[in-house]
Design a protein around this motif. Structure first.
Motif, PDB file in Angstrom:
ATOM      1  N   ALA A 180       0.828  -1.207   0.000  1.00  0.00           N
ATOM      2  CA  ALA A 180       0.000   0.000   0.000  1.00  0.00           C
ATOM      3  C   ALA A 180       0.860   1.253   0.000  1.00  0.00           C
ATOM      4  O   ALA A 180       0.585   2.227  -0.726  1.00  0.00           O
ATOM      5  N   ARG A 181       1.927   1.264   0.798  1.00  0.00           N
ATOM      6  CA  ARG A 181       2.809   2.433   0.831  1.00  0.00           C
ATOM      7  C   ARG A 181       3.519   2.635  -0.499  1.00  0.00           C
ATOM      8  O   ARG A 181       3.768   3.773  -0.921  1.00  0.00           O
ATOM      9  N   SER A 182       3.838   1.530  -1.178  1.00  0.00           N
ATOM     10  CA  SER A 182       4.494   1.629  -2.489  1.00  0.00           C
ATOM     11  C   SER A 182       3.553   2.233  -3.520  1.00  0.00           C
ATOM     12  O   SER A 182       3.963   3.076  -4.338  1.00  0.00           O
ATOM     13  N   LEU A 183       2.293   1.802  -3.502  1.00  0.00           N
ATOM     14  CA  LEU A 183       1.302   2.370  -4.416  1.00  0.00           C
ATOM     15  C   LEU A 183       1.091   3.847  -4.144  1.00  0.00           C
ATOM     16  O   LEU A 183       1.034   4.682  -5.069  1.00  0.00           O
ATOM     17  N   GLU A 184       0.973   4.178  -2.877  1.00  0.00           N
ATOM     18  CA  GLU A 184       0.735   5.565  -2.489  1.00  0.00           C
ATOM     19  C   GLU A 184       1.895   6.444  -2.928  1.00  0.00           C
ATOM     20  O   GLU A 184       1.686   7.537  -3.498  1.00  0.00           O
ATOM     21  N   ALA A 185       3.123   5.980  -2.709  1.00  0.00           N
ATOM     22  CA  ALA A 185       4.297   6.770  -3.097  1.00  0.00           C
ATOM     23  C   ALA A 185       4.342   6.970  -4.604  1.00  0.00           C
ATOM     24  O   ALA A 185       4.653   8.067  -5.096  1.00  0.00           O
ATOM     25  N   SER A 186       4.021   5.931  -5.357  1.00  0.00           N
ATOM     26  CA  SER A 186       4.026   6.034  -6.819  1.00  0.00           C
ATOM     27  C   SER A 186       3.003   7.054  -7.292  1.00  0.00           C
ATOM     28  O   SER A 186       3.286   7.896  -8.161  1.00  0.00           O
ATOM     29  N   ALA A 187       1.803   7.008  -6.724  1.00  0.00           N
ATOM     30  CA  ALA A 187       0.739   7.934  -7.122  1.00  0.00           C
ATOM     31  C   ALA A 187       1.106   9.384  -6.786  1.00  0.00           C
ATOM     32  O   ALA A 187       0.724  10.321  -7.509  1.00  0.00           O
ATOM     33  N   LEU A 188       1.862   9.585  -5.715  1.00  0.00           N
ATOM     34  CA  LEU A 188       2.258  10.933  -5.293  1.00  0.00           C
ATOM     35  C   LEU A 188       3.544  11.403  -5.954  1.00  0.00           C
ATOM     36  O   LEU A 188       4.001  12.527  -5.713  1.00  0.00           O
ATOM     37  N   GLY A 189       4.141  10.520  -6.777  1.00  0.00           N
ATOM     38  CA  GLY A 189       5.389  10.879  -7.438  1.00  0.00           C
ATOM     39  C   GLY A 189       6.582  10.838  -6.522  1.00  0.00           C
ATOM     40  O   GLY A 189       7.617  11.464  -6.805  1.00  0.00           O
ATOM     41  N   GLU A 190       6.484  10.089  -5.433  1.00  0.00           N
ATOM     42  CA  GLU A 190       7.570   9.998  -4.465  1.00  0.00           C
ATOM     43  C   GLU A 190       8.401   8.729  -4.715  1.00  0.00           C
ATOM     44  O   GLU A 190       7.925   7.790  -5.365  1.00  0.00           O
ATOM     45  N   PRO A 191       9.641   8.664  -4.214  1.00  0.00           N
ATOM     46  CA  PRO A 191      10.464   7.466  -4.395  1.00  0.00           C
ATOM     47  C   PRO A 191       9.829   6.251  -3.717  1.00  0.00           C
ATOM     48  O   PRO A 191       9.068   6.380  -2.748  1.00  0.00           O
ATOM     49  N   THR A 192      10.149   5.071  -4.223  1.00  0.00           N
ATOM     50  CA  THR A 192       9.671   3.834  -3.610  1.00  0.00           C
ATOM     51  C   THR A 192      10.207   3.734  -2.185  1.00  0.00           C
ATOM     52  O   THR A 192      11.402   3.976  -1.955  1.00  0.00           O
ATOM     53  N   PRO A 193       9.368   3.417  -1.200  1.00  0.00           N
ATOM     54  CA  PRO A 193       9.858   3.240   0.170  1.00  0.00           C
ATOM     55  C   PRO A 193      11.003   2.224   0.210  1.00  0.00           C
ATOM     56  O   PRO A 193      11.076   1.309  -0.622  1.00  0.00           O
ATOM     57  N   GLU A 194      11.885   2.396   1.174  1.00  0.00           N
ATOM     58  CA  GLU A 194      13.080   1.550   1.251  1.00  0.00           C
ATOM     59  C   GLU A 194      12.737   0.063   1.277  1.00  0.00           C
ATOM     60  O   GLU A 194      13.430  -0.753   0.695  1.00  0.00           O
ATOM     61  N   ASP A 195      11.667  -0.293   1.976  1.00  0.00           N
ATOM     62  CA  ASP A 195      11.273  -1.706   2.063  1.00  0.00           C
ATOM     63  C   ASP A 195      10.066  -2.011   1.169  1.00  0.00           C
ATOM     64  O   ASP A 195       9.361  -3.000   1.368  1.00  0.00           O
ATOM     65  N   GLY A 196       9.830  -1.145   0.174  1.00  0.00           N
ATOM     66  CA  GLY A 196       8.642  -1.291  -0.648  1.00  0.00           C
ATOM     67  C   GLY A 196       8.856  -2.154  -1.876  1.00  0.00           C
ATOM     68  O   GLY A 196       9.893  -2.812  -2.043  1.00  0.00           O
TER      69      GLY A 196
END
Length: 550
Positions: free
Chosen positions: A178-194
């Protein structure tokens, strides 16, 4: 006469010989083993019963073998029997007895190879069960092929089989997804453990399109939207890939349901009550060492959260509550420790650990031009089911994954699997079926039908080898079910295709030129139809098509 029928006949004769000689009949085993000799000059079948039994009866094995050979040779359906070596008995079948195999295949058709030894057994077969955090990788693809084939083999021997997918929608991996999807949608880098890969951006975009205001949501609300929507979209992709691969499931069970239904709490209370759950260092531990495990397992962690095994315990109880006699789990190479812990959990619940079977599958590697295939861009760091199917097709992918024992790592040569040559195992088998189908069409054009009335004419060694290979099919399927090894069906099909190609090179099936059609042609057509039917039946058991043209 099939190997099973011959084994039963030889046992009956052995009992008679032992009785007539005044020896101890109780020592005769329930099953007499018969095998195909590697050298055809050593008979159609051979048995070691004299070696196995002679000394126990107080008789020199070779002498005992001589008594048996005389008795075997006098039996209906056996042409001759001879002693070999220290006490083997080689047996040659009479042509009429041998050819009953062809009659049986023609009579049973698609039912040939089916049995009833598992009738009344309800089997829950759980396989793949990949986390809904990405496409199915090669390990899961192997289980999708092998698991589906094993289910078919179980059903062929009479079992009631339920194919089940355990949907892991509870725990930390879903939060990372979920955090990986959210980061992608916001244009943010992939979480370290994502999770990385093009598929993350694809699904994130689909979530934004489906819930237009999601990016305006805040905190936990936005995270939950990406979790719920993303998991559903990912799982839809997984199910679609599996369906296109020829693998469908009867039941999808959500891990969350074990908690939401209260079954986890019920099992924990039961284990506390029967003394198999104890408290230590603020956590609750299952006494799995009392039931053969290497160490006790934490069920409830010191922070009050359930450990992963809590869901496993409830899931096993759920399966048994649904009436399954046997629960088969097909897991990846990194799950070897689950064998003892799942059996221990069953025993701790007061159930029979024999109702749990865990099969462990080893790794799969793809090779092209002699080198490992690069990772999939779409999945980020793995090769997926869709990658493999796109490279070699469904039939090639399934067959190549099923034909080797799951106990061994396998390398799949992509160059080989796209070749239409006899070096390609799936092509070799499918081509034999297509060739037989073309032969039947050509015979029909000549107005020539098959006939089983003169099968006694089939006395060529190549004909005999093909007939005996056909006769092995029922035992192969039964053994595949008993040992949970569907790869035996593939290896058998390759041997059957080989026997057919040798027969075809040696024995002319259709009349040529002005030659008049005779009984031998009709008998050979019957043999060819029996061969085609067994190839079709076997390919169906592994979920691979039996083409009529190639």
């Amino acid at each position: 006469m099939t190997p099973a029928a011959l084994a039963a006949l030889l046992r009956e004769i052995t009992l008679t010989v032992v009785t007539d000689r005044g020896l101890d009949i109780s020592l005769v085993p329930e099953t007499v083993v018969v095998e195909r000799p590697r050298n055809a000059d050593h008979g159609d079948y051979a048995t070691n019963i004299a070696l196995q039994l002679g000394k126990r009866l107080g008789v020199v094995p070779r002498e005992f073998a001589g008594w048996l050979a005389d008795a075997f040779a006098a039996a209906d359906g056996i042409d001759k029997a001879e002693v070999a070596g220290p006490g083997f008995v080689n047996v040659w079948l009479a042509a009429a007895a041998q050819n009953t195999v062809v009659d049986s295949v023609l009579a049973k058709g698609g039912e040939y190879g089916r049995g009833s030894e598992l009738s009344g057994t309800s089997i829950n077969l759980e396989f793949v069960s990949a986390n809904p955090t990405g496409p199915i990788h090669l390990g899961g693809t192997r289980w999708a092929a092998v698991g589906d084939a094993l289910g078919r083999v179980f059903a062929a021997r009479g079992a009631a089989v339920t194919r089940e997918y355990y949907f892991n929608d509870h725990g930390g991996q879903i939060d990372r997804f979920a955090r990986s999807l959210e980061a992608s949608a916001l244009g943010e880098p992939t979480p370290e453990d994502g999770y990385a890969g093009d598929y993350i951006a694809e699904i994130a975009g689909q979530v934004v399109a489906a819930v237009p205001g999601v990016l305006e949501q805040q905190g936990d609300e936005r995270r939950e939207t990406f979790r719920a929507q993303g998991v559903e979209l990912m799982f839809d992709q997984i199910k679609r890939s599996l369906h296109e691969f020829g693998t469908d499931f009867d039941v999808y069970t959500h891990e969350n349901s074990m908690f939401e239904s209260g079954l986890v709490d019920t099992c924990i209370e039961q284990l506390k009550a029967n003394g198999n759950l104890y408290e230590k260092d603020g956590a609750w531990w299952l006494r799995t060492t009392d039931f053969g495990d290497d160490k006790d397992r934490v069920v409830i962690k010191s922070d009050g959260e359930a450990a992963y095994i809590a869901g496993d315990i409830a899931y096993f109880r759920d399966k048994r509550n649904r009436g399954f006699d046997l629960c088969v789990y097909m897991l990846g190479a990194d799950h070897h420790g689950y064998i003892k812990r799942l059996k221990a959990a069953a025993a701790a619940l007061g159930d029979d650990p024999a109702t749990v079977e865990v099969l462990i599958g080893q790794m799969v590697n793809l090779v092209k031009d002699g080198k490992p295939v690069r990772m999939s861009k779409r999945a980020g760091n793995v090769i997926t089911m869709d990658d493999l199917v796109g490279a070699v097709g469904v039939d090639g992918a399934r067959y190549s994954l099923i034909r080797s024992s799951v106990d061994v790592n396998i390398d799949i040569d992509l160059d080989l699997l796209v070749k239409q040559s006899n070096d390609n195992p799936v092509y070799y088998v499918q081509y034999a079926h297509a060739r037989l189908s073309a032969l039947a069409r050509n015979a029909a054009e000549l107005g020539l039908g098959r006939s089983a009335d003169n099968l006694g004419l089939l006395d060529d060694p190549a004909e005999g080898d093909l007939i005996r290979t056909i006769g092995d099919f029922d035992e192969v399927v039964a053994t595949a079910a008993e040992l949970r090894e569907p790869h035996r069906v593939c290896r058998y099909l390759e041997s059957l295709a080989g026997a057919y190609h040798r027969f075809y090179a040696r024995c002319r099936v259709l009349p040529q030129g002005d030659e008049e059609a005779g009984d031998i042609h009709r008998a050979r057509l019957a043999l060819c139809e029996a061969t085609r039917q067994v190839l079709a039946n076997g390919l169906d058991l592994v979920g691979v098509s039996a083409p009529e043209r190639m």
